[in-house]
Design a protein around this motif. Sequence first.
Motif, mmCIF file in Angstrom:
data_model
loop_
_atom_site.group_PDB
_atom_site.id
_atom_site.type_symbol
_atom_site.label_atom_id
_atom_site.label_comp_id
_atom_site.label_asym_id
_atom_site.label_seq_id
_atom_site.Cartn_x
_atom_site.Cartn_y
_atom_site.Cartn_z
ATOM 1 N N HIS A 145 0.835 -1.203 0.000
ATOM 2 C CA HIS A 145 0.000 0.000 0.000
ATOM 3 C C HIS A 145 0.873 1.258 0.000
ATOM 4 O O HIS A 145 0.631 2.199 -0.774
ATOM 5 C CB HIS A 145 -0.921 -0.018 1.216
ATOM 6 N N LEU A 146 1.888 1.276 0.863
ATOM 7 C CA LEU A 146 2.760 2.447 0.969
ATOM 8 C C LEU A 146 3.678 2.572 -0.248
ATOM 9 O O LEU A 146 3.845 3.677 -0.787
ATOM 10 C CB LEU A 146 3.593 2.355 2.242
ATOM 11 N N ALA A 147 4.262 1.458 -0.675
ATOM 12 C CA ALA A 147 5.204 1.510 -1.802
ATOM 13 C C ALA A 147 4.517 1.882 -3.109
ATOM 14 O O ALA A 147 5.119 2.519 -3.973
ATOM 15 C CB ALA A 147 5.913 0.162 -1.945
ATOM 16 N N SER A 148 3.238 1.510 -3.253
ATOM 17 C CA SER A 148 2.517 1.798 -4.496
ATOM 18 C C SER A 148 2.291 3.293 -4.701
ATOM 19 O O SER A 148 1.981 3.717 -5.806
ATOM 20 C CB SER A 148 1.177 1.063 -4.511
ATOM 21 N N LYS A 149 2.463 4.085 -3.646
ATOM 22 C CA LYS A 149 2.311 5.533 -3.774
ATOM 23 C C LYS A 149 3.551 6.177 -4.391
ATOM 24 O O LYS A 149 3.498 7.309 -4.869
ATOM 25 C CB LYS A 149 2.036 6.149 -2.399
ATOM 26 N N LYS A 150 4.664 5.433 -4.356
ATOM 27 C CA LYS A 150 5.923 5.964 -4.882
ATOM 28 C C LYS A 150 6.433 5.194 -6.098
ATOM 29 O O LYS A 150 7.219 5.724 -6.887
ATOM 30 C CB LYS A 150 6.999 5.907 -3.789
ATOM 31 N N LEU A 151 5.988 3.949 -6.235
ATOM 32 C CA LEU A 151 6.510 3.070 -7.279
ATOM 33 C C LEU A 151 5.377 2.511 -8.133
ATOM 34 O O LEU A 151 4.233 2.459 -7.682
ATOM 35 C CB LEU A 151 7.275 1.898 -6.640
ATOM 36 N N PRO A 152 5.688 2.071 -9.358
ATOM 37 C CA PRO A 152 4.684 1.334 -10.128
ATOM 38 C C PRO A 152 4.240 0.099 -9.351
ATOM 39 O O PRO A 152 5.013 -0.457 -8.553
ATOM 40 C CB PRO A 152 5.440 0.945 -11.400
ATOM 41 N N ALA A 153 3.013 -0.338 -9.585
ATOM 42 C CA ALA A 153 2.435 -1.434 -8.807
ATOM 43 C C ALA A 153 3.314 -2.676 -8.818
ATOM 44 O O ALA A 153 3.476 -3.344 -7.789
ATOM 45 C CB ALA A 153 1.046 -1.772 -9.351
ATOM 46 N N GLN A 154 3.910 -3.003 -9.975
ATOM 47 C CA GLN A 154 4.719 -4.216 -10.066
ATOM 48 C C GLN A 154 5.928 -4.140 -9.140
ATOM 49 O O GLN A 154 6.245 -5.098 -8.423
ATOM 50 C CB GLN A 154 5.177 -4.434 -11.509
ATOM 51 N N TRP A 155 6.613 -2.976 -9.127
ATOM 52 C CA TRP A 155 7.784 -2.823 -8.277
ATOM 53 C C TRP A 155 7.394 -2.689 -6.811
ATOM 54 O O TRP A 155 8.139 -3.146 -5.928
ATOM 55 C CB TRP A 155 8.612 -1.628 -8.732
ATOM 56 N N ALA A 156 6.260 -2.097 -6.562
ATOM 57 C CA ALA A 156 5.776 -2.011 -5.180
ATOM 58 C C ALA A 156 5.545 -3.414 -4.626
ATOM 59 O O ALA A 156 5.852 -3.697 -3.455
ATOM 60 C CB ALA A 156 4.487 -1.197 -5.121
ATOM 61 N N TRP A 157 5.013 -4.303 -5.474
ATOM 62 C CA TRP A 157 4.776 -5.674 -5.035
ATOM 63 C C TRP A 157 6.090 -6.415 -4.812
ATOM 64 O O TRP A 157 6.221 -7.218 -3.879
ATOM 65 C CB TRP A 157 3.923 -6.413 -6.044
ATOM 66 N N VAL A 158 7.091 -6.156 -5.638
ATOM 67 C CA VAL A 158 8.402 -6.781 -5.453
ATOM 68 C C VAL A 158 8.991 -6.379 -4.103
ATOM 69 O O VAL A 158 9.475 -7.223 -3.338
ATOM 70 C CB VAL A 158 9.368 -6.386 -6.596
ATOM 71 N N VAL A 159 8.940 -5.087 -3.797
ATOM 72 C CA VAL A 159 9.465 -4.602 -2.517
ATOM 73 C C VAL A 159 8.728 -5.249 -1.347
ATOM 74 O O VAL A 159 9.343 -5.761 -0.400
ATOM 75 C CB VAL A 159 9.345 -3.062 -2.430
ATOM 76 N N ALA A 160 7.398 -5.243 -1.412
ATOM 77 C CA ALA A 160 6.594 -5.817 -0.325
ATOM 78 C C ALA A 160 6.865 -7.313 -0.173
ATOM 79 O O ALA A 160 6.951 -7.826 0.953
ATOM 80 C CB ALA A 160 5.113 -5.566 -0.587
ATOM 81 N N SER A 161 7.006 -8.016 -1.283
ATOM 82 C CA SER A 161 7.235 -9.462 -1.247
ATOM 83 C C SER A 161 8.595 -9.798 -0.651
ATOM 84 O O SER A 161 8.719 -10.707 0.178
ATOM 85 C CB SER A 161 7.130 -10.059 -2.649
ATOM 86 N N VAL A 162 9.617 -9.076 -1.084
ATOM 87 C CA VAL A 162 10.971 -9.370 -0.600
ATOM 88 C C VAL A 162 11.079 -9.081 0.896
ATOM 89 O O VAL A 162 11.582 -9.911 1.666
ATOM 90 C CB VAL A 162 12.020 -8.564 -1.391
ATOM 91 N N VAL A 163 10.606 -7.915 1.318
ATOM 92 C CA VAL A 163 10.714 -7.552 2.738
ATOM 93 C C VAL A 163 9.909 -8.508 3.613
ATOM 94 O O VAL A 163 10.403 -8.993 4.638
ATOM 95 C CB VAL A 163 10.255 -6.098 2.968
ATOM 96 N N SER A 164 8.671 -8.809 3.213
ATOM 97 C CA SER A 164 7.839 -9.714 4.015
ATOM 98 C C SER A 164 8.414 -11.126 4.037
ATOM 99 O O SER A 164 8.329 -11.829 5.052
ATOM 100 C CB SER A 164 6.398 -9.733 3.498
#
Length: 221
Positions: free
Chosen positions: A140-159
């Motif tokens: 949710h937070l990353a999608s405000k700064k990044l394209p949805a695909q990259w926001a999901w990559v960040v969220a997936s890796v960190v989680s």
Amino acid sequence: MLPGLEKTPFSKWAALSIFLIALGVYGTLSGVLPLSWIWFAVGGGGAIWCQFNFETLKCSLARMKPGSWKFIILALILSYVTTTIAMIFGQFVLGIHFTANANGNFSGPMLGRIVDLLELTFSLVGEELITAAVAFPLYHLASKKLPAQWAWVVASVVSSLLFGLMHFKIYHGNLYQCLVVIGLTRLPFNYAWRKADSLWAGIIVHIIYDWIIFVPAMLTG
């Protein structure tokens, strides 16, 4: 599941989710609270509800998209392949000694072993919920700064890395085993979530993955 998270505002109770995630991890791993196998699910499900709303939790556990089984099979294969590569690299290149998973130590009467396996299975459902409770707000937070695909990559890796760290005690502080062999190799589970638009895809992959390992141990004791 995911597109709605970009636009769904955080609930006023979102901060409470930190306590619920901590409760889920503590209740499962400490051995202090009764019914340790339920706490990941309680903490993870409750955290998602508090972060957003009940509808978000409900949608995340909705029926999978048609044709999702091909993503489940692909995720299962990818997870086994990446785990094998990670273990070979760790053992033969880095010289790391791996610790066996204590959850696979089935003993006693067969009925007790079956109960242990069922409790473990429910705990796996909780592991996906607790991981999602980290991934969803990050997405949710990353999608405000990044394209949805990259926001999901960040969220997936960190989680996934945090998921791996939950196994720190089980694997006696072996960070490579926790972060890489257990953590990053679960990325295909998250891939299955996204493609099926439902946590059930990752849950099914996770259960099949562990059953392939643990059912023979249960049968042989």
